[in-house]
Scaffold this motif. Structure first.
Motif, PDB file in Angstrom:
ATOM      1  N   GLU A 138       0.628  -1.090   0.004  1.00 51.82           N
ATOM      2  CA  GLU A 138      -0.075   0.081   0.060  1.00 51.82           C
ATOM      3  C   GLU A 138       0.911   1.298   0.016  1.00 51.82           C
ATOM      4  O   GLU A 138       1.813   1.318   0.941  1.00 51.82           O
ATOM      5  CB  GLU A 138      -0.797   0.261   1.244  1.00 51.82           C
ATOM      6  N   SER A 139       1.067   2.031  -0.936  1.00 57.38           N
ATOM      7  CA  SER A 139       1.696   3.216  -1.266  1.00 57.38           C
ATOM      8  C   SER A 139       1.295   4.307  -1.720  1.00 57.38           C
ATOM      9  O   SER A 139       0.255   4.239  -2.273  1.00 57.38           O
ATOM     10  CB  SER A 139       3.117   2.482  -1.913  1.00 57.38           C
ATOM     11  N   CYS A 140       2.058   5.393  -1.633  1.00 57.42           N
ATOM     12  CA  CYS A 140       1.599   6.601  -2.275  1.00 57.42           C
ATOM     13  C   CYS A 140       2.755   7.408  -2.698  1.00 57.42           C
ATOM     14  O   CYS A 140       4.137   7.273  -1.901  1.00 57.42           O
ATOM     15  CB  CYS A 140       0.771   7.389  -1.437  1.00 57.42           C
ATOM     16  N   LEU A 141       2.496   8.641  -3.357  1.00 56.87           N
ATOM     17  CA  LEU A 141       3.494   9.538  -3.344  1.00 56.87           C
ATOM     18  C   LEU A 141       3.073  10.687  -2.692  1.00 56.87           C
ATOM     19  O   LEU A 141       1.770  10.887  -2.578  1.00 56.87           O
ATOM     20  CB  LEU A 141       3.626  10.041  -5.120  1.00 56.87           C
ATOM     21  N   TYR A 142       4.139  11.372  -1.981  1.00 60.12           N
ATOM     22  CA  TYR A 142       3.458  12.553  -1.123  1.00 60.12           C
ATOM     23  C   TYR A 142       4.309  13.649  -1.540  1.00 60.12           C
ATOM     24  O   TYR A 142       5.376  13.807  -1.809  1.00 60.12           O
ATOM     25  CB  TYR A 142       3.321  12.285   0.270  1.00 60.12           C
ATOM     26  N   GLY A 143       3.720  14.686  -1.395  1.00 58.38           N
ATOM     27  CA  GLY A 143       4.086  16.294  -1.795  1.00 58.38           C
ATOM     28  C   GLY A 143       4.340  16.864  -0.441  1.00 58.38           C
ATOM     29  O   GLY A 143       4.427  16.572   0.751  1.00 58.38           O
ATOM     30  N   LEU A 144       4.547  18.270  -0.723  1.00 56.79           N
ATOM     31  CA  LEU A 144       5.196  19.108   0.266  1.00 56.79           C
ATOM     32  C   LEU A 144       4.117  19.401   1.564  1.00 56.79           C
ATOM     33  O   LEU A 144       4.503  19.487   2.219  1.00 56.79           O
ATOM     34  CB  LEU A 144       5.478  20.541  -0.404  1.00 56.79           C
ATOM     35  N   GLU A 145       2.750  19.336   1.043  1.00 60.31           N
ATOM     36  CA  GLU A 145       1.866  19.412   1.966  1.00 60.31           C
ATOM     37  C   GLU A 145       1.869  18.221   3.125  1.00 60.31           C
ATOM     38  O   GLU A 145       1.833  18.427   4.271  1.00 60.31           O
ATOM     39  CB  GLU A 145       0.473  19.545   1.366  1.00 60.31           C
ATOM     40  N   ALA A 146       1.727  16.976   2.622  1.00 57.27           N
ATOM     41  CA  ALA A 146       1.625  15.896   3.642  1.00 57.27           C
ATOM     42  C   ALA A 146       3.074  15.961   4.215  1.00 57.27           C
ATOM     43  O   ALA A 146       3.187  15.673   5.573  1.00 57.27           O
ATOM     44  CB  ALA A 146       1.786  14.653   2.822  1.00 57.27           C
ATOM     45  N   LEU A 147       4.343  16.433   3.583  1.00 61.15           N
ATOM     46  CA  LEU A 147       5.511  16.363   4.489  1.00 61.15           C
ATOM     47  C   LEU A 147       5.294  17.330   5.436  1.00 61.15           C
ATOM     48  O   LEU A 147       5.868  17.063   6.540  1.00 61.15           O
ATOM     49  CB  LEU A 147       6.613  16.957   3.118  1.00 61.15           C
ATOM     50  N   GLY A 148       4.671  18.497   5.292  1.00 61.52           N
ATOM     51  CA  GLY A 148       4.349  19.542   6.184  1.00 61.52           C
ATOM     52  C   GLY A 148       3.476  18.888   7.359  1.00 61.52           C
ATOM     53  O   GLY A 148       3.949  18.981   8.590  1.00 61.52           O
TER      54      GLY A 148
END
Lengths: 94, 422, 1000
Positions: free
Chosen positions: C844-854
């Motif tokens: 189960e996986s995803c790409l995450y961006g700056l917002e989720a990093l935040g």
């Protein structure tokens, strides 16, 4: 446009460089007192006339330079590498 | 002195303008004064006015090496705002804005303060939120401020850059409606005229050439118009502060002199009713339109230290790019004139207004970009400092020793490098 | 004045090409080669514009850049250009030309009613009224003279009308559709101006083998030559010029002279050329660096002040000559010339020969034999000791119809009769164009004999030639061309005789005759009159600087080219002092106005500032990534699935990462290689925490302070070998940290044998985070045993092979999960990411961006630029323990100052809303309940909806930190957005404070 003669790259526009600051400040060693550091970091002679200042050839060879320049006219009198040993090597190999 | 009023304008229209007299006298310097203010710019003149007005002091001179208002008073982009958030600055600039609002009346001189709103544009939600702290502090401390969405900005100024290919799309704005612009020269002349009416001697073409001092005091000033002794001496010579300071053998200051360019286009019919400002990714820009129709704008300082009142092309190009990125319609509008002034850049971007190592010397310096808008409060608090020989609470941290204590009044968080406070 | 078109003389020119253009939407014809002015004059249009303040009718006053009347708007829609000088603008086929500053039309302008009330609008009148406040509402009491009260209301009310009346042309509100180019030019000698002196200077310089660039602002080369009837000399010189290897740019304005002889040039591309090649730029901005510059910029003929000296039909003598000889246009049939110098006589003769009746009013009482001989036997009336006191217009026309003469008497000037005329030409002396030298601060002095300002350059790289040096005779001008010394690259000044009139010029600045009243303009563009100057004097504005600012003299679009000297002279007269005592204001660039488009060039819209893209950029876009600006970078913000908004997406991304696996592009972090035997010593000085004992294969989080003791930057540094480290920095400070390290090594500690290299662009990086991160890595590295918890524990670093490509893996975590950062050579990044992402599908996986990093970093209480805002100490962000007590480091001395160590400083905390359903924003303030006025106790730096905690959480600062507010009731106030909440102040480590998820 001020033209600065970089010892490595030759005469270039000052927009290739970034201005550092007063090159005559004697920065103390890291273990020096708070007062000594205060004077070095916060006080400036702010010379009206010829001064030695630092510039970095940011979009060139990235050398830090000691530039002698007149703050009244922007005329430049000399440009040297800030790293004394490198400067000496440059002079010897000239 | 003829009072300025609509009535007198009309009357003089009929009598060939014969009723107007000199707006300030041209006195010979006296040998001694109670207070001598060095520097006939906005701050020096305002200080003289408030010394006379608020403290009823009489024997005051302002000495100016050139002509009053000839330095940065006449070279700035005339923006007035109070969007400062740090303690001391906040109260000081708010006091200044409040003084501005009644200044024409106070001086009987129309300084043309037009509260056309200061609109700070932000390009991301994060940047807008971070700046919201500043405007919330303003609101909480009795000033005005509001937040505008992209749609609101678009409704108000549709010809800003709302294009799809804008490099930095407009996200929102923080707005101070009481902010605006004024006629910079009129402020200098208005203070001069009002101070003169209260008996202040304004002495032009009078350059301080050397300073005679004892261990603890300045005893007299040698000027190009003779020696002048003074019980108290005040410096208000931003741009040249270090030179005068060293003339008094006081050593180094936390100040560097840098040059700041300003720009105006040819006059065009009204295109922009507000002051609009943005700063993003190293770009920094502010623009408004003068009553004559010229677009007045500026950006960063030229980065390197300078006492020369001449600019260079990189910043000219930089501000032109910024202008077009904000208002793409300006491409065919023509630059009429660009010039530059020398500003005192301080180590934390905030000013100095304080007592000095000498008992009878007071310092007003280090205005960075902020000098014009500060003028009324600068005069007000500096007069108070000189008259009472102690700083008001508002300016108690604006002293030269603040860095020794670890007080940095750093609105931008740029650190102790003067060139970064542009 | 009705201009008459004459046939062209030479046979070559006889193939007259007619072009058409539009004047206020009316189609007209003109000759090819016409300027807008000559085209309008030849079509019998005399009223071209309306003046700035009084809306007086204005016509063509010149044939050059000093034009004060004929300002027009060209183009339509987005192509609209306001304030175009008709006198210097080349007419092109189909050009739309409009009059401006007039309504409803330039002939009948309602605004001209202001002229009737002109007596009230003296210089500075607006400083004296419009003060006080206004009643908004039905009763309006702000009308002068009922000024009352305080505030800015009355002014702001009237200002609206003043603003509408002011301005000249109207700019388009549409984006400029044209393009502009920038060129960088280097030359030995730049010659500015292609008149006799300029051409000669260029030839001489080129003959010595120098590289020469000759620029001419006009669309034709030749300068003054073009205004002469006899072209033989010109042709000889041009053929000489063409034999030399000289670059010639016409339509090119040298607008400014900057430091080290850098000259700003703007070249206008020929409209005809652009009509054929539409992709050509409209203008080119050349940044020209020259060894020397020769200013052969000529001189401008002056007007003088007399009543109604601004009527249409009044122009300078030399411009009439230009219209005659260059444009075959006789500007009047009954011409009066008023002069104080010799230069007007040749024009008089030529105009007479072309068929006009000519009367010369000569202000001097005697002129030389030579001039007398020239005019004898011709139909020229000469009145000596005479000038114009007033110009009168017709009953139905605002154009000049008659002049009132003045005669010099022992008592001054007296009225002496009148003359009818249809054109009045004026020459009151010449002003050398010294502007460019003045830009660089070259000294300028008043030359009394020639009644003009003169500069002689700087004797190093700025030289003058011809009439720009105040030299009037043709031969002398040729002689004045600076010699280029063969051995040096620089030019040398020729000693030349300044002046050269047969009969001395007699200063003429104003004719003021008793009993003749009216407006005598000194700066017609800004409607500044002689009486304005006297009023300025009366009110004490006696310095040039004050005069200029009080009357606005010289601040119009011509920047005082016409009026400044007259203004100075009148002030000198009022002060009873010589002009040299009154001084001159410094000229400022640009010499003539230049478009902002040219200055900006191609740096517009998406090219305003370069976009930095990570090596994964395209891959992210292909995988549905939405980008956000982060400084110059475009970084992935979130990767929405269908129907998701930002919030949906980041909550999903953070949730899946914490539950299983997420992958994030972190390439924009700064990456600096630090190599050399003294690297360890260097790092130990840079970082607050000890680096001396960092083992090879280990990473350490470090903080860098500024010298003033404030936090500068943070990041992890990895020891790759005994003498080499990889330092990572924040995205924001990558460049500044790099420059700082170089500065320290080159200026402070040259003894350290360390080399630093930025490898930010050479290496791409991605974070692989979540409980399944190691499982994923096991699938992609060649040898999974290399990444086991034992071989690669928390903060371990390894070089491994991914698909035979050597990459770095570090076990570091910003998300707080078990996580790895993988650094891949940029060239392989796309393929590698594809490979990793394919394998990630096993989980189960995803790409995450700056917002989720935040989101994840806020949950963990990790700081970023939002907290490290340049005003915080290491203690403020709760990392005081990282400041070593056992060593000195950059910032260690000054961080201990009194106010930086105060326990009351705002410190990093976490914030929960008491009502867990409430949402709030960064930028909100924290106050003690009941104390919501004045400075706050703290503020919010970052807000997110925490999927781990199930509600909105925040990071922020509060005075004294958590312990200081434990028993206080804290409220959040966001007046801007009307959000007021009760909040709970908590530890900034809001999720997994023990860090158990990192390990194992």
């Amino acid at each position: 446009m001020i033209q600065i003669s970089c010892p490595f790259c030759g005469k270039r526009d000052h927009s290739e460089f970034s201005y550092g600051g007063d090159g005559q400040i004697n920065y103390p060693s890291l273990d020096a007192s708070q007062e000594t550091w205060h004077d070095a970091v916060f006080l400036r002679e702010n010379i009206y006339g010829r001064q030695i200042e630092t510039w970095q050839h940011l979009y060139g060879c990235r050398s830090w330079l000691l530039v002698e320049r007149d703050t009244r006219t922007h005329e430049i009198f000399s440009v040297k590498l800030a790293h004394a040993d490198w400067q000496k090597m440059m002079e010897e190999n000239r | 002195m003829t009072r300025f009023s609509a009535w007198n304008v009309i009357k003089n229209g009929f009598n060939g303008q014969k009723g107007w007299s000199r707006q300030w006298r041209d006195p010979e310097p006296k040998a001694s004064y109670d207070i001598v203010i060095v520097g006939g710019g906005l701050h020096g003149l305002a200080t003289a006015y408030y010394l006379a007005k608020n403290f009823n002091l009489k024997n005051i001179a302002v000495v100016e090496k050139g002509w009053i208002g000839g330095g940065n008073a006449g070279r700035n982009t005339t923006i007035i705002r109070s969007n400062y958030m740090l303690k001391g600055n906040r109260e000081f600039y708010e006091a200044s804005l409040t003084l501005w609002e009644n200044l024409s009346h106070e001086l009987n001189y129309n300084v043309m303060f037009s509260q056309r709103a200061h609109i700070g544009i932000y390009h991301t939600a994060n940047a807008l939120d971070a700046a919201a702290r500043r405007y919330n502090i303003m609101r909480q401390t009795g000033s005005d401020g509001e937040i505008w969405s992209r749609d609101t900005i678009k409704k108000k100024i549709p010809h800003l850059n709302f294009a799809d290919d804008a490099r930095f799309p407009i996200h929102g704005a923080l707005v101070q409606k009481r902010a605006g612009t004024a006629r910079h020269d009129a402020v200098a002349w208005g203070y001069a005229r009002a101070a003169d009416m209260l008996g202040v001697d304004i002495i032009q073409q009078c350059e301080v050439t050397s300073i005679k001092r004892s261990a603890q005091k300045i005893s007299s000033l040698h000027t190009s118009r003779g020696e002048i002794t003074a019980k108290k001496v005040a410096f208000a010579v931003a741009g040249n502060t270090s030179r005068l300071w060293q003339m008094a053998e006081l050593g180094n200051l936390p100040i560097e002199s840098h040059k700041l360019q300003a720009f105006v286009t040819e006059p065009i019919k009204p295109l922009l009713d507000h002051v609009v400002v943005f700063g993003v990714a190293g770009a920094h820009f502010y623009i408004s339109q003068s009553d004559k129709g010229g677009m007045v704008f500026g950006g960063d300082i030229d980065w390197y230290k300078s006492y020369a009142q001449k600019g260079n092309l990189p910043i000219v190009q930089d501000v032109a790019e910024c202008a077009l990125s904000l208002m793409p319609c300006l491409g065919r509008v023509k630059l009429l004139r660009h010039w530059s002034g020398v500003v005192d850049m301080s180590m934390d971007g905030s000013f100095f207004m304080c007592k000095t190592p000498l008992d009878n010397l007071y310092l007003n310096a280090g205005w960075n970009y902020g000098g014009f808008k500060a003028s009324p409060a600068s005069g007000w608090y500096f007069a108070d400092l000189i008259a009472n020989d102690r700083p008001d609470k508002v300016i108690q941290n604006h002293d030269l020793d603040r860095f020794r204590r670890g007080v940095h009044i750093d609105e931008r968080g740029a650190g102790s490098d003067p060139k970064l406070h542009g | 004045m009705t201009a008459i078109r004459l046939p062209r003389q030479s046979s070559r020119d006889n193939q007259d090409e007619t072009i058409s253009f539009f004047w206020n939407n009316k189609k007209l014809k003109a000759r090819k080669g016409d300027s807008i002015s000559s085209a309008l004059l030849s079509n019998k249009f005399q009223i071209i514009g309306r003046s700035f303040k009084y809306h007086r009718a204005r016509g063509v006053t010149s044939a050059g850049v000093e034009e004060a009347g004929a300002l027009v708007t060209t183009g339509k829609g987005a192509y609209t250009e306001p304030n175009v000088r008709a006198s210097t603008t080349e007419l092109s086929e189909g050009l739309f030309v409009y009059s401006q500053n007039a309504w409803p039309s330039v002939r009948f302008d309602i605004g001209s009613i202001l002229n009737l009330f002109g007596r009230f609008f003296a210089a500075g009148f607006y400083y004296k009224t419009f003060m006080g406040k206004i009643f908004t509402g039905k009763i309006f009491r702000g009308i002068p003279p009922l000024e009352w009260g305080r505030g800015t209301g009355i002014w702001m009310f009237f200002e609206k009308f003043i603003r509408k009346a002011a301005g000249l042309g109207t700019a388009s509100r549409l984006a400029d559709p044209d393009s502009y180019e920038h060129l960088h030019t280097h030359t030995d000698i730049l010659v500015i101006g292609s008149g006799p002196a300029g051409i000669q200077s260029a030839i001489q310089a080129a003959q010595t083998g120098k590289e020469v660039l000759l620029v001419e602002q006009d669309y034709a080369i030749g300068g003054t030559y073009l205004s002469w009837p006899d072209k033989s000399e010109f042709k000889t010189q041009i053929s000489k010029l063409n034999k030399q290897n000289i670059t010639i740019l016409t339509r090119t304005t040298a607008f400014g002279l900057y430091d080290d002889t850098t000259i700003g040039l703007v070249e206008f591309i020929c409209p005809e050329e652009r009509a054929q090649k539409p992709l050509k730029p409209r203008q080119r901005f050349h940044i020209c660096r020259a060894e020397s510059v020769i200013l052969a910029t000529g001189a401008l003929e002056r007007n003088y002040a007399f009543v109604n000296n601004d009527l249409p039909g009044i122009m300078t003598v030399s411009s009439a000559r230009t219209y005659l000889n260059r444009y075959q246009l006789l500007v009047g049939s009954n011409i009066v010339i008023s002069t104080n110098n010799d230069s007007a006589y040749e024009a008089g003769l030529e105009l007479e020969q072309a068929g006009a009746t000519v009367t010369i009013l000569e202000s001097r009482e005697q002129i030389g034999e030579l001039l007398l001989q020239q005019i004898s036997g011709r139909r020229i009336n000469l009145y000596l000791g005479s000038a114009v006191a007033k110009a009168n217009h017709g009953v139905f026309s605002p154009c000049v119809k008659q002049i009132v003469m003045a005669r010099k008497t022992s008592d001054g000037w007296r009225q002496s009769g009148s003359l009818s005329c249809d054109c009045l030409l004026v020459s009151a002396g010449w002003s050398p164009v010294i502007h460019l030298a003045s830009h660089q601060g070259c000294p300028i002095e008043w030359n009394k004999e020639n009644a003009c300002f003169i500069s002689s350059g700087d004797d190093k790289s700025i030289f003058f030639a011809g009439s720009a040096a105040g030299i009037w005779q043709f031969e002398d001008c040729i002689q004045s061309a600076p010699q280029v010394a063969r051995k040096t690259k620089k030019a040398q000044k020729q000693s030349s005789i300044i002046g050269g009139w047969h009969t001395d010029i007699e200063p003429l600045y104003e004719i003021c005759v008793p009993a003749i009243k009216g407006k005598a303009f000194i700066d017609p563009q800004h409607d500044v009159t002689a009486s304005d100057v006297r009023l300025a004097h009366q009110e004490g504005f006696i310095s040039v600087e004050h005069l200029k600012r009080y009357t606005t003299l010289g601040m119009a679009t011509d920047q005082g080219k016409m009026g400044n000297i007259i203004g100075l002279a009148l002030m000198a007269d009022a002060l009873n002092r010589p002009i040299s005592d009154v001084g001159v204001t410094r000229f400022r660039p640009p010499y003539t106005s230049i478009s902002l488009g040219a200055l900006a060039g191609a740096h517009r819209q998406s090219h305003f500032k370069p976009i930095r893209r990570t090596p994964f950029h395209n891959w992210s876009l292909a995988n549905n990534g939405v980008m956000i600006d982060a400084g110059l970078w475009h970084r992935p913000w979130y990767y929405p699935k269908q129907g998701e908004n930002l919030q949906d997406a980041y909550i999903r991304e953070a949730t899946i990462t914490r539950r299983s696996l997420g992958i994030c592009d972190v390439s924009s972090l700064g990456k600096i290689m630090i190599q050399g035997p003294d690297s360890t010593i260097f790092l130990n000085r840079i970082y607050t925490n000890p680096f001396a004992k960092l083992a090879v294969g280990k990473a350490r989080y470090g903080i860098i302070l500024r010298e003033d003791g404030m936090v500068f930057d943070d990041g992890t540094t990895w020891r790759l070998s005994e003498n080499s480290y990889l330092m990572t920095t924040t995205t924001n400070h990558a460049a500044a940290v790099m420059a700082r390290l170089e500065e320290l090594l080159q200026t402070r500690w040259p003894e350290l044998r360390v080399h630093v290299t930025s490898i930010t662009d050479q290496w791409a990086g991605c974070a692989i985070a979540g409980p399944n991160s190691r499982n994923l890595l096991s699938e992609i590295v060649d040898d999974p045993s290399e990444i086991s918890n034992e071989t690669l524990p928390f903060m371990g670093v390894k070089q491994v092979l991914l698909q035979t490509i050597p990459c770095y893996i570090a076990r570091i975590s910003f998300s707080g999960e078990r996580a790895f950062e993988v650094y891949i050579p940029s060239d392989y990044s796309h393929a590698m990411m594809q490979f990793i992402w394919n394998k990630a599908q096993m989980f189960e996986s995803c790409l995450y961006g700056l917002e989720a990093l935040g989101t994840m970093r806020i949950e963990k209480g990790h700081v970023t630029g939002a907290e490290i805002d340049g005003r915080v100490t290491i203690e403020d962000i709760g990392l005081g323990k990282m400041a070593s007590q056992n060593k000195d480091f950059v910032g260690s001395a000054l961080r201990n100052r009194e106010m930086l160590t105060s326990p009351n400083r705002p410190q990093l905390v976490g914030i929960f809303p008491k009502d867990k359903h409430k949402k709030f924003s960064a930028g909100a303030l924290l106050n003690e309940a009941g104390k919501t006025k004045g400075h706050p106790l703290g503020w919010i730096t970052a807000v997110t909806h925490s999927p781990a905690l199930g509600h909105w959480i925040a990071l922020g600062f509060i005075e004294g930190g958590l312990t200081a507010v434990e028993d206080k009731h804290i409220v959040l106030s966001d007046e801007l957005r009307s959000i007021f909440l009760d909040v709970e102040i908590v530890s900034p480590h809001m999720y997994d404070p023990e860090g158990t998820r990192l390990h194992g």
